[in-house]
Design an enzyme around this catalytic site. Structure first.
Site, mmCIF file in Angstrom:
data_model
loop_
_atom_site.group_PDB
_atom_site.id
_atom_site.type_symbol
_atom_site.label_atom_id
_atom_site.label_comp_id
_atom_site.label_asym_id
_atom_site.label_seq_id
_atom_site.Cartn_x
_atom_site.Cartn_y
_atom_site.Cartn_z
ATOM 1 N N GLY A 431 0.963 -0.791 -0.309
ATOM 2 C CA GLY A 431 -0.173 -0.348 0.212
ATOM 3 C C GLY A 431 0.890 1.248 0.030
ATOM 4 N N ARG A 514 8.568 6.439 21.492
ATOM 5 C CA ARG A 514 7.211 7.127 20.532
ATOM 6 C C ARG A 514 5.918 6.936 21.565
ATOM 7 N NH1 ARG A 514 5.170 6.049 15.593
ATOM 8 N NH2 ARG A 514 3.419 4.875 15.417
ATOM 9 N N ASP A 598 -7.104 -3.873 5.124
ATOM 10 C CA ASP A 598 -5.928 -3.906 6.218
ATOM 11 C C ASP A 598 -6.108 -4.356 6.704
ATOM 12 O OD1 ASP A 598 -3.382 -3.006 4.552
ATOM 13 O OD2 ASP A 598 -4.033 -1.245 4.653
ATOM 14 N N HIS A 693 10.987 -4.659 7.862
ATOM 15 C CA HIS A 693 11.456 -3.349 8.222
ATOM 16 C C HIS A 693 12.982 -3.452 8.821
ATOM 17 C CE1 HIS A 693 7.442 -5.226 9.260
ATOM 18 N NE2 HIS A 693 7.229 -4.634 10.162
HETATM 19 N N1 GLN Z 1 -1.667 -0.414 3.828
HETATM 20 C C1 GLN Z 1 -0.812 -0.439 4.735
HETATM 21 C C2 GLN Z 1 0.551 0.380 4.453
HETATM 22 O O1 GLN Z 1 1.263 -0.444 3.618
HETATM 23 C C3 GLN Z 1 -0.674 -1.183 5.710
HETATM 24 C C4 GLN Z 1 0.538 -0.985 7.325
HETATM 25 C C5 GLN Z 1 0.175 -2.438 8.557
HETATM 26 O O2 GLN Z 1 0.053 -3.085 7.938
HETATM 27 N N2 GLN Z 1 0.774 -1.737 9.093
HETATM 28 O O3 GLN Z 1 0.926 0.954 5.041
#
Ligand code: GLN
Ligand code: ZN
Length: 755
Positions: A431, A514, A598, A693
């Protein structure tokens, strides 16, 4: 009379001072002495504040530089060997939390069912507990110097062990007890020497369905600790502990704390032959949510307890106030009516003081407060801003057909293939694309009013166009618009939905420095107008390839918000689902052929006790299906989840009946897929092959290897090729390189399949 106390207080500060100081320290801009000074100031301020609000005992040890579990690790000197045996100073502490050069950080995971993350202790069979950090003892002295009455807070030994992870096979964490307990005993003895009367021992694992060996360990552990300790208050929170009532009553501790907000019914069970010598701390004020308490009802509940227990009754919020924002008075722009319905940490302690006074001096002494609160609660319950008859009617009118797609998956997927014309092993992304400084600035300027709507639209369109062009260039198959306009996947929708409000300063610590500002769902949810169509339709107009629209699912929106307490969560979830459903239908009408809903927080919503899972999964699945089932068969519904433990909820995930699910797997080397293969997951699936990540860019071969592993358990016709999660935190150069490899990996697989 009743002793009042709190289990913990938000530590970041009203102006997020701790966050600022931590980040400045990490960036090398302030010294350790500066950082420590900020900590000292915050602690003093928060203790004084709490004492000023009437608390008899103030918590010490709830302050942490990064996390309370990590503080416990430091206090116990339980540093994993891989961090060396250097002095346990702040820098070592932060290396454990955040990693160092070539040194991965310790793992982080969610604290029970909250959105707070703790640093997971790492255990080895023969680990040493070396002399630990002195911070707790220093903080006790600080509080004493302020002439306050400190009550140190520790994570109890069994919770500490249970929530940690054994990093070697062949031993049980319980085996460490003989080595761990002397450390606890030493800590307690030192606190006693400092003149401490009470220590709060948090053992929240008691709300879980504990294995017998762990249950049994409580007796021995507390028998041993009680001998050397100041009086121990064993604290539990977040759910009922009636399963362990007899055990807990029999422990040689001086008192128990129970969560009477989540599980008020447990009081009765505990009160039956409650041991004469123990105090009972009752968590009457909800520490997990932001609503003003029903003071009258709370007093009604407390009065018989007070009659039975007298001064052995203590009063507190249900859990640490870490999980709510600090002070409602910082919200100068919040709608006045809604503000009246809310209570943050400070207000919750004010409520506690009122109840304490009511018990001490009689109900009449707080008549004014009770009447005022009744009026506010009455206004809230009848406010037209909460009740939207159209939403209610719609919910009541739902039939089973609204929770089902028109045709079963095999028929749908055939129609979708005809429409989308994707190759085998189709490539897509999750996304978001990189949120560049320009994109962030445009959004910020627009918010501030220094960028007008038209220029803002132009900037967003430019970003969308750029993302689409890049995706075409890279050769991806199902494109996305890139989410440039979104700051946060829940906030973006909440801001456009009726029934939500946002605070300015309602920060809650998520991990380390955070903080997040969860939206507040106060009323019936509805969607005044389309929320995403303009952007996604624009993206679709830039390309002949299919574009996938991007929505956040109802369970995730619910999970990451403060949710109204005057109706079941499931009802609120269905209301949000209807709004998302309408959005999906509007996207479809605008010609968008695929829509992703999502649900990264789907698993997080699982109740703490397994026996309650089925009920949750039932309504959570229904909420998702309601959102996803308004579209025609040939519109492809995707969903995305990013955590790696689905094994135990696969039937529910299959029950979502999304046409395609993309999941995080690359970090676990596709191990997770075995579960999907064994279970014979029926629909299409895209196991992530690029760990977003990490700044590391994997090579094509690596992705091919992962995909081959996937192809061994998943029907090749069902297999998608995609990253693990959204790309918004990555930069463009690495994203491009990774996606180029990803497309090449898919091509390799296609060639092999054809051969
Ligand atoms: N669609 C969101 C993105 O791509 C999904 C984020 C997520 O899974 N936390 O950022
Ligand atoms: Zn994700």
């Amino acid at each position: 009379m009743a002793v009042t106390h709190s289990l913990g207080f938000p530590r970041v500060g009203a102006g997020r001072e701790l966050k600022t100081a931590l980040e400045a320290y990490w960036a090398g801009k302030i010294t350790e002495a500066d950082l420590r000074e900020t900590g000292r100031e915050l602690r003093a301020r928060h203790w004084r504040l709490q004492a000023g609000l009437g608390l008899d005992l103030v918590p010490v040890g709830d302050f942490a530089w990064y996390d309370q579990m990590l503080n416990m690790t430091a206090l116990l000197g339980a540093v994993p060997a891989r961090f060396g045996d250097g002095e346990l100073d702040l820098d070592l502490y932060f290396r454990m939390a955040r990693g160092g050069k070539d040194q991965p950080a310790m793992e982080m995971t969610k604290w029970f069912d909250t959105n707070y993350h703790y640093i997971v202790p790492e255990f080895a069979r023969d680990m040493a507990f070396r002399p630990g950090a002195e911070w707790l003892f220093e903080e006790v002295e600080e509080a004493k110097a302020l002439r306050l009455n400190p009550k140190p807070v520790l994570i109890g030994p069994l919770t500490y062990l249970y929530l940690g992870k054994a990093k070697q096979a062949g031993f049980s964490r319980l085996d460490l007890l003989p080595r761990l307990l002397p450390s606890y005993a030493r800590i307690l003895e030192r606190l006693k020497d400092q003149g401490i009367a009470w220590v709060q021992m948090d053992e929240p694992i008691l709300v879980l369905e504990l294995p017998d060996a762990w249950r049994a360990a409580f007796k021995a552990v507390y028998a041993e600790l009680a001998t050397s300790a100041p009086s121990l208050l064993l604290a539990t929170y977040f759910d009922s502990v009636t399963d362990h009532a007899e055990l807990m009553k029999s422990l040689p501790v001086a008192g128990l704390h129970l969560d009477a907000a989540r599980a008020p019914e447990q009081l009765e069970v505990f009160l039956e032959d409650y041991p004469e010598e123990k105090i009972l701390s009752v968590g009457v004020i909800d520490g997990r949510n932001v609503w003003s308490a029903d003071l009258k009802r709370a007093l009604d509940r407390l009065t018989p307890l007070h009659e039975a227990l007298g001064s052995r009754l203590w009063l507190a919020p249900s859990c640490s106030l870490l999980h709510v924002p600090i002070d409602l008075n910082l919200e100068t722009e919040l709608d006045e009516e809604i503000k009246g319905w809310l209570a943050f940490a400070v207000q919750k302690l004010e409520e506690l003081a009122v109840l304490d006074k009511g018990l001490r001096l009689g109900r009449d002494s707080i008549a004014r407060e009770l009447a005022a609160r009744d009026r506010v609660l009455g206004e809230r319950s009848t406010s037209p801003r909460i009740h939207n008859p159209a939403v209610r009617d719609r919910l009541e009118g739902l039939t089973e057909a609204d929770f089902r797609r028109f045709s079963p998956f095999p028929e749908r997927i055939a129609l979708q293939r005809d429409r989308l014309k994707l190759p085998l092993f189709p490539t897509t992304t999750i996304g978001s694309f990189p949120q560049t400084p320009e994109i962030r600035k445009a959004r910020a300027d627009y918010r501030q009013g220094t960028l007008n709507a038209e220029s803002y639209r132009d900037r967003m369109r430019a970003a969308i166009r750029e993302a689409v062009v890049k995706q075409e260039e890279l050769g991806l198959d199902l494109l996305v618009h890139g989410e440039a306009e979104r700051n946060d996947m829940v906030e973006y929708f909440g801001e456009q939905l009726e029934g939500f409000v946002f605070t300015r300063q309602g920060w809650v610590q998520s991990y380390g420095s955070r903080c997040v500002k969860p939206p507040i769902v106060y009323g019936d949810v509805s969607r005044p107008k389309p929320m995403t169509v303009e952007w996604i339709a624009y993206a679709q107009a830039q390309t002949r390839k299919p574009v996938k629209g991007m929505l956040t699912g109802p369970v995730t929106i619910l999970q990451w918000s403060f949710v109204r307490d005057d109706q079941p969560r499931s009802t609120t979830a269905l209301q949000i689902a209807l709004a998302i459903r309408d959005e999906a239908v509007d996207l479809e009408l605008a010609g968008v052929p695929a829509i992703q809903i999502d649900e990264p927080a789907f698993r997080e919503g699982l109740p703490l006790k397994r026996r309650n899972w089925a009920a949750y999964l039932d309504w959570a699945v229904r909420a998702f299906r309601l959102a996803a089932s308004g579209v025609a068969d040939d519109t492809q519904i995707h969903t995305h989840m990013c955590y790696s433990e689905f094994g135990d909820i696969l039937p529910a995930i299959a029950d979502l009946d999304a046409d395609v699910i993309t999941i995080e797997t690359s970090r676990s080397d596709m191990d997770l897929l075995d579960a999907f293969g064994e279970f014979r997951y029926p629909n299409d699936i895209g196991p992530g092959v690029y760990d977003i990540h990490s700044p590391r860019v994997p090579e094509t071969q690596e992705m091919v290897r992962l995909l081959e592993k996937a192809r061994a358990v998943i029907d090749p016709e069902r297999l998608w090729v995609n990253p693990d999660c959204g790309l918004k935190t990555r930069g463009w150069p690495e994203t491009e390189r990774a996606l180029r490899s990803l497309v090449a990996a898919a091509e390799t697989l296609r060639r092999r399949q054809a051969a």
